[in-house]
Design an enzyme around this catalytic site. Structure first.
Site, short mmCIF file in Angstrom:
data_model
loop_
_atom_site.label_atom_id
_atom_site.label_comp_id
_atom_site.label_asym_id
_atom_site.label_seq_id
_atom_site.Cartn_x
_atom_site.Cartn_y
_atom_site.Cartn_z
CB THR A 13 -1.16 0.09 0.78
OG1 THR A 13 -1.87 -0.85 1.41
CG2 THR A 13 -1.86 1.39 1.02
N GLY A 134 1.97 8.79 10.48
CA GLY A 134 1.71 8.67 9.35
C GLY A 134 2.31 10.25 9.08
CB ILE A 136 1.33 13.58 11.38
CG1 ILE A 136 -0.85 13.90 11.26
CG2 ILE A 136 1.67 15.29 12.85
CD1 ILE A 136 -0.77 13.24 12.90
N GLY A 187 -8.38 -1.53 5.80
CA GLY A 187 -7.00 -1.41 5.18
C GLY A 187 -5.70 -0.76 6.05
CD GLU A 190 0.69 -1.82 11.92
OE1 GLU A 190 1.74 -2.85 11.63
OE2 GLU A 190 0.11 -0.95 11.83
CG ASP A 201 0.55 0.55 15.70
OD1 ASP A 201 2.43 0.46 14.99
OD2 ASP A 201 0.25 1.37 15.22
CE LYS A 205 1.78 3.81 14.24
NZ LYS A 205 0.81 3.63 14.44
N GLY A 302 -2.80 5.27 6.35
CA GLY A 302 -3.11 5.09 4.17
C GLY A 302 -2.29 5.76 3.79
N1 HSE Z 1 -1.41 -0.12 11.97
C1 HSE Z 1 -1.35 1.81 12.09
C2 HSE Z 1 -3.03 2.43 12.51
C3 HSE Z 1 -1.09 1.95 10.12
O1 HSE Z 1 -4.08 1.85 12.61
O2 HSE Z 1 -3.05 3.11 13.13
C4 HSE Z 1 -0.10 3.18 10.84
O3 HSE Z 1 0.57 3.31 11.83
#
Ligand code: HSE
Length: 439
Positions: A13, A134, A136, A187, A190, A201, A205, A302
């Site tokens: 993606t 993402g 930002i 989509g 993870e 996740d 971060k 995205g």
């Molecule tokens: N799985 C992560 C989310 C994707 O839902 O934010 C971006 O790191």
């Protein structure tokens, strides 16, 4: 200036989004950089499927060496995710003298210290803007924009999937399981959605953000991590009744020389900006001593938003290549010789307010027994609510506490949970609403 040649690992993606962004904004990138960025080779296990973009088939390969052994390729972009193959690729890229751009938060949260040390001694840059938030540009904010500040605290909604789930549960009163299915169809999740819903996740971060904010390694296993899979519409309703929303927050603060790093569902006042961040959107609230509170908001996942950050790193590294400059901004925000290992506070010693939901028998003395145990542990109650019983089942008593120590609350609940009048394990949700700051 000749084009800066790049090798891309992963045409999923984000990889596909990256090819699109570089194509659609070729002119504006050229005007900013003074050179073209050319993807010379793309390596993926699947080089057959149609991704809906125009790609010269001759640049596709399944062999990592086609990138790693090509001396013309100056930047390796790692977008395959996971920590096994990605680690080998990044190590090899660094030892081959190639700069690295990655969106891989798990890789950096687990192996970041090793990779940053390798890169630093080899004079290699690692761009990882896309690893948190993402699109930002929060990494650049912490490294550069707020470089004059002592960062005091960060509160982040950094997982779009869990924010989407909590938002739908809040707006539609839906159950967790049903909304998870919906979320996965978008989509953003993870490969293993437990990373999203169990806070892993977000913990990856948060570890990256805290490391940059405080100039100290923050090992992933020191980030307390709790997800949203046990949150029910009932708790969301009670939160609303008290004027709060429930968000999965990554929280890191420094006080008394110790760092707190924790991810858990959190009640925050519904009139705060963070509480308005809904759906898959992300937001990161950063408090600096000079700047005060700041908030960064946008799409945390995205194809194109994430590609925007990846391409931004590629442009920055390309600028350095063109200028022939050395490391201008330290990889981890602080000069490596000035990084220190700060103590990390045990979760047991964290102070917070708490929401407690008890399921009890409806009989005289219940409230006093529970509040007596809380009092014995030094926990002060700020409000109590009991709803009238609708059926023969247990009744619900909810309490909000004043600031209390985690270990005292856990000790008290271990006593209340075994009382004959308590029917189920008590639900505990932490509250962040500034009482701590107010003293
Ligand atoms: N799985 C992560 C989310 C994707 O839902 O934010 C971006 O790191």
């Amino acid at each position: 200036m000749d084009a800066i040649k790049v090798g891309l690992f992963g045409l999923g993606t984000i990889g596909t989004g990256l090819v699109k962004v570089l194509e659609q904004n070729r002119d504006v990138i050229r005007r900013r950089l003074g050179a073209e960025i050319e993807i010379k080779k793309i390596v993926d296990l699947d080089i057959i499927s149609d991704r809906g973009i125009r790609i010269d088939k001759r640049i596709l390969s399944t062999r990592a060496e086609d990138i790693l052994n090509d001396p013309e390729i100056r930047i390796v972009v790692e977008l395959i995710g996971g920590t096994d193959a990605a680690l080998a690729i990044v190590r090899k890229a660094i030892s081959s003298g190639k700069h690295v751009v990655t969106a891989n938060k798990a890789l950096l949260a687990v192996h970041g210290e090793e990779l940053f040390a390798l890169a630093s001694s080899a004079g290699i840059r690692i761009g990882f803007e896309a690893s948190v938030g993402g699109g930002i540009p929060i990494i650049r904010i912490l490294k550069e924009g707020l470089a004059a500040n002592r960062i005091e605290s960060i509160y982040g909604i950094v997982n779009g999937t869990s924010n989407y789930i909590l938002t739908r549960m809040t707006d539609a009163g839906s159950e967790f399981g049903a909304v998870l299915k919906e979320a996965m169809s978008h989509g953003y999740a993870e490969a293993d959605p437990t990373y999203d819903i169990e806070g892993i996740d977000s913990a990856h971060k948060l570890a990256i953000l805290a490391t940059l904010a405080f100039g100290s390694p923050i090992p992933l296993d020191r980030v307390y991590t709790e997800g949203i899979s046990k949150i029910t519409p009932v708790d969301i309703e009670y939160a609303r009744g008290f004027g709060y929303k429930i968000k999965l927050l990554g929280i890191t603060k420094i006080s008394g020389g110790e760092v707190e790093a924790r991810v858990h569902p959190t009640m925050i006042p519904e009139d705060t900006l963070l509480a308005q961040v809904d759906g898959v959107l992300n937001a990161i609230y950063v408090n600096g001593d000079a700047v005060g509170p700041t908030l960064y908001y946008g799409r945390g996942a995205g194809a194109l938003p994430t590609a925007s950050s990846v391409a931004g790193d590629m442009i920055e590294i390309s600028r350095d290549i063109i200028q022939g400059g050395a490391e201008r901004v330290p990889l981890c925000a602080f000069r490596k010789e000035d990084r220190i290992q700060l103590p990390i506070r045990n979760m047991d010693d964290v102070m917070s307010r708490y929401f407690l939901r008890f399921a009890t028998a409806d009989q005289p003395g219940v409230l006093s027994r529970i509040s007596g145990i809380l009092a014995d542990h030094g926990i002060s109650i700020s409000s109590v609510m009991q709803k009238g019983r609708k059926s023969d089942g247990p009744v619900t008593i909810v309490m909000m506490t004043h600031m209390a120590r985690e270990k005292d609350v856990k000790a008290a609940l271990s006593k209340t949970d075994v009382l004959d009048i308590v029917a189920e394990k008590t639900v505990l949700i932490r509250i962040e609403d500034g009482e701590e700051a107010a003293g």
